[in-house]
Motif scaffolding. Sequence first.
Motif, PDB file in Angstrom:
ATOM      1  N   VAL A 124       1.099  -0.890   0.278  1.00  0.00           N
ATOM      2  CA  VAL A 124      -0.125  -0.244   0.195  1.00  0.00           C
ATOM      3  C   VAL A 124       0.633   1.299   0.386  1.00  0.00           C
ATOM      4  O   VAL A 124       1.229   1.270   0.657  1.00  0.00           O
ATOM      5  N   ASP A 125       0.606   1.818  -0.946  1.00  0.00           N
ATOM      6  CA  ASP A 125       1.606   3.446  -0.595  1.00  0.00           C
ATOM      7  C   ASP A 125       1.388   4.546  -0.853  1.00  0.00           C
ATOM      8  O   ASP A 125       0.054   4.559  -1.367  1.00  0.00           O
ATOM      9  N   LEU A 126       1.136   5.254   0.123  1.00  0.00           N
ATOM     10  CA  LEU A 126       0.800   6.292   0.486  1.00  0.00           C
ATOM     11  C   LEU A 126       1.547   7.408   0.589  1.00  0.00           C
ATOM     12  O   LEU A 126       1.338   9.033   0.661  1.00  0.00           O
ATOM     13  N   THR A 127       2.900   7.252  -0.295  1.00  0.00           N
ATOM     14  CA  THR A 127       3.767   8.641  -0.943  1.00  0.00           C
ATOM     15  C   THR A 127       3.336   9.945  -1.600  1.00  0.00           C
ATOM     16  O   THR A 127       2.324   8.742  -2.715  1.00  0.00           O
ATOM     17  N   THR A 128       4.064  10.767  -1.778  1.00  0.00           N
ATOM     18  CA  THR A 128       3.365  11.190  -3.596  1.00  0.00           C
ATOM     19  C   THR A 128       5.435  11.311  -3.607  1.00  0.00           C
ATOM     20  O   THR A 128       5.827  11.834  -2.700  1.00  0.00           O
ATOM     21  N   PHE A 129       5.285  12.425  -4.686  1.00  0.00           N
ATOM     22  CA  PHE A 129       6.524  12.237  -5.768  1.00  0.00           C
ATOM     23  C   PHE A 129       7.456  11.223  -5.965  1.00  0.00           C
ATOM     24  O   PHE A 129       7.323  10.174  -5.726  1.00  0.00           O
ATOM     25  N   VAL A 130       8.720  11.346  -5.307  1.00  0.00           N
ATOM     26  CA  VAL A 130      10.038  10.722  -5.810  1.00  0.00           C
ATOM     27  C   VAL A 130      10.231   9.846  -4.770  1.00  0.00           C
ATOM     28  O   VAL A 130      10.572   8.161  -5.120  1.00  0.00           O
ATOM     29  N   THR A 131      10.889  10.047  -3.574  1.00  0.00           N
ATOM     30  CA  THR A 131      11.316   8.919  -2.761  1.00  0.00           C
ATOM     31  C   THR A 131      10.563   7.252  -2.023  1.00  0.00           C
ATOM     32  O   THR A 131      10.871   6.689  -2.610  1.00  0.00           O
ATOM     33  N   GLY A 132       9.217   8.153  -2.085  1.00  0.00           N
ATOM     34  CA  GLY A 132       8.554   6.424  -2.142  1.00  0.00           C
ATOM     35  C   GLY A 132       7.793   5.949  -3.343  1.00  0.00           C
ATOM     36  O   GLY A 132       8.026   5.057  -3.296  1.00  0.00           O
ATOM     37  N   GLY A 133       7.785   6.395  -3.964  1.00  0.00           N
ATOM     38  CA  GLY A 133       7.487   6.136  -5.682  1.00  0.00           C
ATOM     39  C   GLY A 133       8.725   5.206  -5.983  1.00  0.00           C
ATOM     40  O   GLY A 133       8.295   4.568  -6.824  1.00  0.00           O
ATOM     41  N   PHE A 134       9.408   5.548  -6.022  1.00  0.00           N
ATOM     42  CA  PHE A 134      11.037   5.009  -6.136  1.00  0.00           C
ATOM     43  C   PHE A 134      10.394   3.113  -6.008  1.00  0.00           C
ATOM     44  O   PHE A 134      11.580   3.068  -6.504  1.00  0.00           O
ATOM     45  N   ALA A 135      10.772   3.456  -4.524  1.00  0.00           N
ATOM     46  CA  ALA A 135      10.978   3.089  -3.339  1.00  0.00           C
ATOM     47  C   ALA A 135      10.021   1.371  -3.699  1.00  0.00           C
ATOM     48  O   ALA A 135      10.110   0.169  -3.820  1.00  0.00           O
ATOM     49  N   THR A 136       8.515   2.162  -4.536  1.00  0.00           N
ATOM     50  CA  THR A 136       7.651   1.354  -4.498  1.00  0.00           C
ATOM     51  C   THR A 136       7.588   0.776  -5.750  1.00  0.00           C
ATOM     52  O   THR A 136       7.038  -0.327  -6.168  1.00  0.00           O
ATOM     53  N   LEU A 137       8.114   1.392  -6.436  1.00  0.00           N
ATOM     54  CA  LEU A 137       7.960   0.975  -8.123  1.00  0.00           C
ATOM     55  C   LEU A 137       9.231  -0.003  -8.090  1.00  0.00           C
ATOM     56  O   LEU A 137       9.453  -1.791  -8.673  1.00  0.00           O
ATOM     57  N   MET A 138      10.786   0.208  -7.461  1.00  0.00           N
ATOM     58  CA  MET A 138      11.234  -1.487  -7.379  1.00  0.00           C
ATOM     59  C   MET A 138      10.967  -2.173  -7.137  1.00  0.00           C
ATOM     60  O   MET A 138      10.738  -3.515  -7.113  1.00  0.00           O
ATOM     61  N   LEU A 139      10.042  -2.280  -6.438  1.00  0.00           N
ATOM     62  CA  LEU A 139       9.006  -3.421  -5.286  1.00  0.00           C
ATOM     63  C   LEU A 139       7.652  -3.942  -6.618  1.00  0.00           C
ATOM     64  O   LEU A 139       7.876  -4.899  -6.879  1.00  0.00           O
ATOM     65  N   ALA A 140       7.394  -3.197  -7.505  1.00  0.00           N
ATOM     66  CA  ALA A 140       6.783  -3.544  -8.068  1.00  0.00           C
ATOM     67  C   ALA A 140       7.536  -4.252  -9.310  1.00  0.00           C
ATOM     68  O   ALA A 140       6.965  -5.247  -9.980  1.00  0.00           O
ATOM     69  N   ASN A 141       8.621  -3.931  -9.956  1.00  0.00           N
ATOM     70  CA  ASN A 141       9.512  -4.143 -10.384  1.00  0.00           C
ATOM     71  C   ASN A 141      10.234  -5.836 -10.018  1.00  0.00           C
ATOM     72  O   ASN A 141      10.166  -6.720 -10.855  1.00  0.00           O
ATOM     73  N   GLN A 142       9.841  -5.791  -8.845  1.00  0.00           N
ATOM     74  CA  GLN A 142       9.810  -7.979  -8.175  1.00  0.00           C
ATOM     75  C   GLN A 142       8.468  -8.496  -8.321  1.00  0.00           C
ATOM     76  O   GLN A 142       9.369  -9.174  -7.305  1.00  0.00           O
ATOM     77  N   GLY A 143       7.726  -7.543  -9.016  1.00  0.00           N
ATOM     78  CA  GLY A 143       6.552  -8.649  -8.495  1.00  0.00           C
ATOM     79  C   GLY A 143       5.095  -8.137  -7.821  1.00  0.00           C
ATOM     80  O   GLY A 143       4.017  -8.365  -7.751  1.00  0.00           O
TER      81      GLY A 143
END
Length: 421
Positions: free
Chosen positions: A19-38
């Motif tokens: 569950v991604d409660l973030t805005t902009f880049v810091t959290g967004g890139f973190a969860t992007l990396m997790l999405a890339n891994q499935g």
Amino acid sequence: MTTTDDADTDRILDGITVVDLTTFVTGGFATLMLANQGAEVIKVERPGVGDDNRHSGPPFVEPNAEYDGPGRTADDNGESPYFWTINYDKLSVEFNLKTDSGLEALYDLVAEADVVVENFRPGTAERLDVGYDDLREVNEDIVYCSISAFGETGPWSSRPGYDLLVQGTSGIMSVTGPEDGDPVKVGLPQTDLITGMWAAFGVVGSLFRRELTGEGDRIEIGMHDAALPWLTKQAGKAFVGEQPERMGTKDPVLAPYQALPTADGYLNVGCGNQKLWEELCAAIDRPDLAEDDRFASNPDRVANMDELETELAAVFRERPTEEWVDLLADERGLPVGPVYDVPAALDNEQTEARDVIREIDHPALGTVPVIEHPLNYEHADAGFDGAPPLLGEDTEAILQELGYDDAALTRLREEGAIPDA
């Protein structure tokens, strides 16, 4: 991305819900990396507004006029390509967390999730009733990651912060730019991305620990803290009382290790050891440089960088960049390379051969380009399958998966918890 033919192609984080409660880049890139891994990443966005990064631009891209499916752009100008690069393969729901029913919908979502990531200013999550203790009551095994500019302790903890500010406080700007110029910001959101990578690393570590112990955890990370370990050689100088300074493209401990002008551009030249230096001198028909006392050893070359730059620049200006690359890199195996602009970096034979840039179907835009992440496993898969989401396009589908029927969805709309369909 790449797997062997007989590999187990399950992704490492298949079955993990974030569950991604973030805005902009810091959290967004973190969860992007997790999405890339499935992982299934569900962005919780403000109704009608969404992630602030949806409004970052220009440029913007207009959606197809005929699209009439769920979701919408968050900006009259269209979709932000910057938003795409941080939000591939995610889902989007719009919950108004300032309503009781919107908050209850979030709790129902968290109850079925594995990870929550937030990047509110310290204290805000607690005021919104979405802090770690609040969500542990809903799901005691949750892995909860909090990201802020300066962390939750210390005299700066209440300050707001962006990448620019942290590039300043971390010392990065003091060692970036021309030697006699002003401090320079790195031309990409470096500390945002650094922090996002640390956060993703921490989440995966906590998930591994949970497998071993059955316990969830909370990760707390500040951008300022996250950037400092990246100082490496500059920190090494500071630790022994030396003052790291701006050096343009030159390096504080290696020479030559910099960009040099050619007949039509620039060439990066990096000699990491004495053997490479001597081979470079022979390859450019300047064996005298290797015999020059000023350049005899790496410490000598570092002490005489300006003179070395003058000598080498005169040589490299004689030919265009690609000729030098062909001669030195391809024929001699020496560490030199072109300095590309961004379009050239995204579109060249190496990027194409590695299949880094692909296209993904997008419901409202036809297709969008995607930059793949670089992990290639022997026995697992990775990569992006889905486009960046339109604002709120998955709200009803996800709520229905959680057991909300049509009457419940109507009630949420009437109470302002979710937008009208």
